[in-house]
Scaffold this motif. Structure first.
Motif, PDB file in Angstrom:
ATOM      1  N   PHE A  27     -12.844  27.190  -3.547  1.00 40.33           N
ATOM      2  CA  PHE A  27     -13.621  28.086  -2.685  1.00 40.33           C
ATOM      3  C   PHE A  27     -13.891  29.415  -3.382  1.00 40.33           C
ATOM      4  N   VAL A  28     -12.859  30.026  -3.906  1.00 39.31           N
ATOM      5  CA  VAL A  28     -13.008  31.347  -4.537  1.00 39.31           C
ATOM      6  C   VAL A  28     -13.955  31.275  -5.736  1.00 39.31           C
ATOM      7  N   LEU A  29     -13.737  30.328  -6.624  1.00 41.64           N
ATOM      8  CA  LEU A  29     -14.534  30.255  -7.850  1.00 41.64           C
ATOM      9  C   LEU A  29     -15.971  29.808  -7.588  1.00 41.64           C
ATOM     10  N   GLU A  51     -28.273  36.548   5.639  1.00 43.74           N
ATOM     11  CA  GLU A  51     -28.773  35.182   5.449  1.00 43.74           C
ATOM     12  C   GLU A  51     -28.299  34.622   4.104  1.00 43.74           C
ATOM     13  N   GLY A  52     -28.326  35.454   3.083  1.00 40.94           N
ATOM     14  CA  GLY A  52     -27.840  35.030   1.764  1.00 40.94           C
ATOM     15  C   GLY A  52     -26.364  34.681   1.791  1.00 40.94           C
ATOM     16  N   ILE A  53     -25.575  35.483   2.495  1.00 40.15           N
ATOM     17  CA  ILE A  53     -24.139  35.215   2.614  1.00 40.15           C
ATOM     18  C   ILE A  53     -23.904  33.886   3.329  1.00 40.15           C
ATOM     19  N   LYS A  54     -24.638  33.641   4.407  1.00 37.43           N
ATOM     20  CA  LYS A  54     -24.465  32.390   5.149  1.00 37.43           C
ATOM     21  C   LYS A  54     -24.820  31.182   4.281  1.00 37.43           C
ATOM     22  N   ILE A  55     -25.905  31.281   3.523  1.00 39.10           N
ATOM     23  CA  ILE A  55     -26.308  30.156   2.672  1.00 39.10           C
ATOM     24  C   ILE A  55     -25.287  29.930   1.557  1.00 39.10           C
ATOM     25  N   CYS A  56     -24.840  30.999   0.915  1.00 43.42           N
ATOM     26  CA  CYS A  56     -23.849  30.849  -0.165  1.00 43.42           C
ATOM     27  C   CYS A  56     -22.517  30.330   0.363  1.00 43.42           C
ATOM     28  N   THR A  57     -22.138  30.754   1.565  1.00 42.17           N
ATOM     29  CA  THR A  57     -20.898  30.261   2.160  1.00 42.17           C
ATOM     30  C   THR A  57     -21.011  28.778   2.483  1.00 42.17           C
ATOM     31  N   SER A  58     -22.136  28.372   3.049  1.00 42.91           N
ATOM     32  CA  SER A  58     -22.361  26.961   3.362  1.00 42.91           C
ATOM     33  C   SER A  58     -22.322  26.113   2.094  1.00 42.91           C
ATOM     34  N   THR A  60     -20.798  26.813  -0.639  1.00 39.47           N
ATOM     35  CA  THR A  60     -19.426  26.821  -1.152  1.00 39.47           C
ATOM     36  C   THR A  60     -18.544  25.836  -0.394  1.00 39.47           C
ATOM     37  N   VAL A  61     -18.720  25.749   0.909  1.00 43.21           N
ATOM     38  CA  VAL A  61     -17.957  24.771   1.692  1.00 43.21           C
ATOM     39  C   VAL A  61     -18.282  23.358   1.197  1.00 43.21           C
ATOM     40  N   GLY A  62     -19.553  23.094   0.904  1.00 44.22           N
ATOM     41  CA  GLY A  62     -19.929  21.808   0.321  1.00 44.22           C
ATOM     42  C   GLY A  62     -19.275  21.588  -1.032  1.00 44.22           C
ATOM     43  N   ASP A  63     -19.227  22.641  -1.843  1.00 48.35           N
ATOM     44  CA  ASP A  63     -18.570  22.545  -3.151  1.00 48.35           C
ATOM     45  C   ASP A  63     -17.090  22.200  -3.011  1.00 48.35           C
ATOM     46  N   VAL A  64     -16.436  22.782  -2.020  1.00 42.67           N
ATOM     47  CA  VAL A  64     -15.023  22.466  -1.782  1.00 42.67           C
ATOM     48  C   VAL A  64     -14.883  20.990  -1.387  1.00 42.67           C
ATOM     49  N   GLY A  65     -15.811  20.503  -0.586  1.00 41.87           N
ATOM     50  CA  GLY A  65     -15.803  19.077  -0.243  1.00 41.87           C
ATOM     51  C   GLY A  65     -15.955  18.192  -1.471  1.00 41.87           C
ATOM     52  N   ALA A  97     -16.420  14.429 -13.896  1.00 38.73           N
ATOM     53  CA  ALA A  97     -17.513  13.455 -13.770  1.00 38.73           C
ATOM     54  C   ALA A  97     -17.875  13.186 -12.310  1.00 38.73           C
ATOM     55  N   VAL A  98     -16.886  13.075 -11.441  1.00 34.13           N
ATOM     56  CA  VAL A  98     -17.167  12.845 -10.025  1.00 34.13           C
ATOM     57  C   VAL A  98     -17.920  14.043  -9.449  1.00 34.13           C
ATOM     58  N   GLY A  99     -17.490  15.257  -9.793  1.00 35.20           N
ATOM     59  CA  GLY A  99     -18.188  16.454  -9.328  1.00 35.20           C
ATOM     60  C   GLY A  99     -19.623  16.508  -9.820  1.00 35.20           C
ATOM     61  N   ILE A 100     -19.841  16.146 -11.070  1.00 34.10           N
ATOM     62  CA  ILE A 100     -21.198  16.140 -11.624  1.00 34.10           C
ATOM     63  C   ILE A 100     -22.049  15.075 -10.932  1.00 34.10           C
ATOM     64  N   ALA A 101     -21.492  13.896 -10.734  1.00 37.25           N
ATOM     65  CA  ALA A 101     -22.246  12.828 -10.070  1.00 37.25           C
ATOM     66  C   ALA A 101     -22.655  13.249  -8.656  1.00 37.25           C
ATOM     67  N   LEU A 102     -21.746  13.837  -7.915  1.00 37.75           N
ATOM     68  CA  LEU A 102     -22.075  14.321  -6.572  1.00 37.75           C
ATOM     69  C   LEU A 102     -23.144  15.411  -6.634  1.00 37.75           C
ATOM     70  N   THR A 103     -23.014  16.305  -7.593  1.00 31.05           N
ATOM     71  CA  THR A 103     -23.983  17.392  -7.740  1.00 31.05           C
ATOM     72  C   THR A 103     -25.370  16.859  -8.048  1.00 31.05           C
TER      73      THR A 103
END
Length: 157
Positions: A27-29, A51-58, A60-65, A97-103
């Motif tokens: 989350f932090v990184l 609005e920018g904060i909300k989008i970046c937070t959303s 980031t939550v996806g990134d944590v997933g 690799a899993v992170g890249i594939a999801l991305t």
């Protein structure tokens, strides 16, 4: 006769749970990365602050997933949730690799199918799917930092 030392007990704190460490560090990184790459997404730099904060937070939550999914897939392959305490090369490779594939999959869907977002002219695109370079680099740099910092936080097993 007592030596004056207590037997060591396992750390029962929440921070000893590898998933908590991975989620927190991710989350932090990723949050920092999301803000740094704002200019590479069309219209992001022009949004109002909130609005920018909300989008970046959303995002980031996806990134944590993604990070937790990559962690669990690696844990299944390693047969241990504690692989992060002493990762082997193949475990690091699988995690990244899993992170890249999801991305690649999600970036393609959101930029080409649902058109939820688009890249600005500042974003170099990588063939074959036209994935932005910034999210690809993000999913190399951040997971490696998460593993490095997580290994230190969790200690050896």
């Amino acid at each position: 006769m007592s030596t004056g030392t207590r037997p060591t007990r396992p750390d029962r704190s929440l921070w000893a749970v590898p998933e908590v460490t991975v989620a927190f560090l991710s989350f932090v990184l990723h949050y920092v990365w999301e803000f740094l790459q704002v200019p590479t997404y069309a219209g992001m730099a022009d949004l109002n602050h909130w609005e920018g904060i909300k989008i970046c937070t959303s995002a980031t939550v996806g990134d944590v997933g993604f990070a937790l999914t990559a962690f669990w897939i690696t844990a299944l392959a390693a047969r241990s949730r504690h692989w992060i305490s002493g990762p082997k090369r193949w475990q690091l490779g699988l995690f990244v690799a899993v992170g890249i594939a999801l991305t690649v999959g999600f970036e393609y869907y959101y930029t080409e199918v649902s058109l939820r977002w688009t890249y600005s002219d500042l974003m170099p695109r990588v063939p074959p799917f036209g994935t932005g370079l910034s999210p690809l680099v993000q999913w190399i740099v951040v997971p490696l930092l998460v593993v490095s910092l997580g290994r230190r936080a969790l200690g050896p097993r």
